[in-house]
Design an enzyme around this catalytic site. Structure first.
Site, PDB file in Angstrom:
ATOM      1  N   HIS A  62       0.808  -1.207   0.000  1.00  0.00           N
ATOM      2  CA  HIS A  62       0.000   0.000   0.000  1.00  0.00           C
ATOM      3  C   HIS A  62       0.849   1.268   0.000  1.00  0.00           C
ATOM      4  O   HIS A  62       1.934   1.295   0.572  1.00  0.00           O
ATOM      5  CB  HIS A  62      -0.893   0.050   1.233  1.00  0.00           C
ATOM      6  CG  HIS A  62      -1.717  -1.178   1.426  1.00  0.00           C
ATOM      7  ND1 HIS A  62      -1.964  -1.706   2.669  1.00  0.00           N
ATOM      8  CD2 HIS A  62      -2.357  -1.988   0.557  1.00  0.00           C
ATOM      9  CE1 HIS A  62      -2.721  -2.779   2.557  1.00  0.00           C
ATOM     10  NE2 HIS A  62      -2.964  -2.984   1.283  1.00  0.00           N
ATOM     11  N   LYS A  72       6.350   6.655   6.400  1.00  0.00           N
ATOM     12  CA  LYS A  72       5.904   5.886   7.562  1.00  0.00           C
ATOM     13  C   LYS A  72       7.108   5.534   8.423  1.00  0.00           C
ATOM     14  O   LYS A  72       8.204   5.296   7.906  1.00  0.00           O
ATOM     15  CB  LYS A  72       5.249   4.568   7.127  1.00  0.00           C
ATOM     16  CG  LYS A  72       4.009   4.717   6.292  1.00  0.00           C
ATOM     17  CD  LYS A  72       3.485   3.350   5.843  1.00  0.00           C
ATOM     18  CE  LYS A  72       2.280   3.502   4.952  1.00  0.00           C
ATOM     19  NZ  LYS A  72       1.798   2.205   4.454  1.00  0.00           N
ATOM     20  N   TYR A 132       2.553   2.301  13.537  1.00  0.00           N
ATOM     21  CA  TYR A 132       3.288   3.152  12.612  1.00  0.00           C
ATOM     22  C   TYR A 132       2.725   4.561  12.585  1.00  0.00           C
ATOM     23  O   TYR A 132       1.539   4.783  12.727  1.00  0.00           O
ATOM     24  CB  TYR A 132       3.388   2.547  11.220  1.00  0.00           C
ATOM     25  CG  TYR A 132       2.099   2.107  10.565  1.00  0.00           C
ATOM     26  CD1 TYR A 132       1.494   2.885   9.594  1.00  0.00           C
ATOM     27  CD2 TYR A 132       1.514   0.887  10.897  1.00  0.00           C
ATOM     28  CE1 TYR A 132       0.323   2.471   8.983  1.00  0.00           C
ATOM     29  CE2 TYR A 132       0.348   0.471  10.289  1.00  0.00           C
ATOM     30  CZ  TYR A 132      -0.248   1.272   9.330  1.00  0.00           C
ATOM     31  OH  TYR A 132      -1.407   0.869   8.731  1.00  0.00           O
ATOM     32  N   ASP A 168      -6.649  -7.090  -0.861  1.00  0.00           N
ATOM     33  CA  ASP A 168      -5.228  -7.249  -1.191  1.00  0.00           C
ATOM     34  C   ASP A 168      -4.981  -8.385  -2.181  1.00  0.00           C
ATOM     35  O   ASP A 168      -3.980  -8.378  -2.887  1.00  0.00           O
ATOM     36  CB  ASP A 168      -4.404  -7.464   0.079  1.00  0.00           C
ATOM     37  CG  ASP A 168      -4.159  -6.175   0.843  1.00  0.00           C
ATOM     38  OD1 ASP A 168      -4.427  -5.078   0.299  1.00  0.00           O
ATOM     39  OD2 ASP A 168      -3.708  -6.245   2.003  1.00  0.00           O
TER      40      ASP A 168
END
Length: 186
Positions: A62, A72, A132, A168
């Site tokens: 992603h 991130k 994250y 996904d």
């Protein structure tokens, strides 16, 4: 903190520099000044958690598209993961190259994922949690997702995925996406 740049420019493995004594240790997991020294984005606007019940849970790959690209800072807070990033910056000499890093709760190791990288992970243990920080808010309609098993990347996962969301599993292969874009340009 100890910053180790990976073969993908701008992506860093970050280890906690430990000050230890009989109680355990103290260390930083984030310092704006230290991140600035490495020209890393320090504008964290959101913190996310991912809790995963089963070993072999795969999430990814992603990212967000312009103008909402995000970096991130990823850390495993319980259990362990194999964290993977792919350089999707078309102008980069490492375009479509990937790295994988094992992150465990015990190591406190983190991975800094720059803007323009797809990100995903697979859990290596049951009951694994990941935290994250991101530098951009989630923006519906600006998601960019790639297949975890796309031959264009050749990612070698350490274990076979057991749990993958339908979303996904259904992402197009990069070669399919490129062919569609070429056909739409005529």
């Amino acid at each position: 903190m100890i910053f180790t740049e990976t073969k993908l420019a701008g992506a860093y493995i970050i280890d906690v520099k430990r000050i230890e004594d009989e109680r355990g240790f103290f260390g930083r997991s984030y310092c704006k000044d230290e991140f600035k020294e490495y020209n890393l984005n320090t504008n964290a606007v959101q913190s996310n958690l991912s809790s995963n019940k089963k070993k072999g849970t795969l999430r990814g790959m992603h990212m967000q598209k312009h103008p909402f690209e995000e970096s991130k800072l990823v850390r495993c807070t319980r259990g362990s993961i194999y964290d993977v990033i792919v350089d999707m910056r078309e102008s980069s000499p490492t375009y479509k190259q990937w790295i994988g890093v094992e992150l465990t709760a015990d190591s406190f190791r983190m991975l800094y994922v720059p803007e323009g990288f797809a990100h995903g992970f697979i859990t290596l243990e049951d009951n694994t949690d990941v935290a994250y920080q991101v530098t951009e808010f989630y923006t519906p309609g600006f998601e960019q997702c790639y297949r975890w098993d796309d031959p264009a990347f050749g990612i070698v996962w350490p274990i076979t995925p057991e749990v993958i969301s339908p979303k996904d599993q259904e992402h197009e292969l990069l070669s399919d996406d490129l062919a569609k874009n070429l056909n739409n340009s005529f």
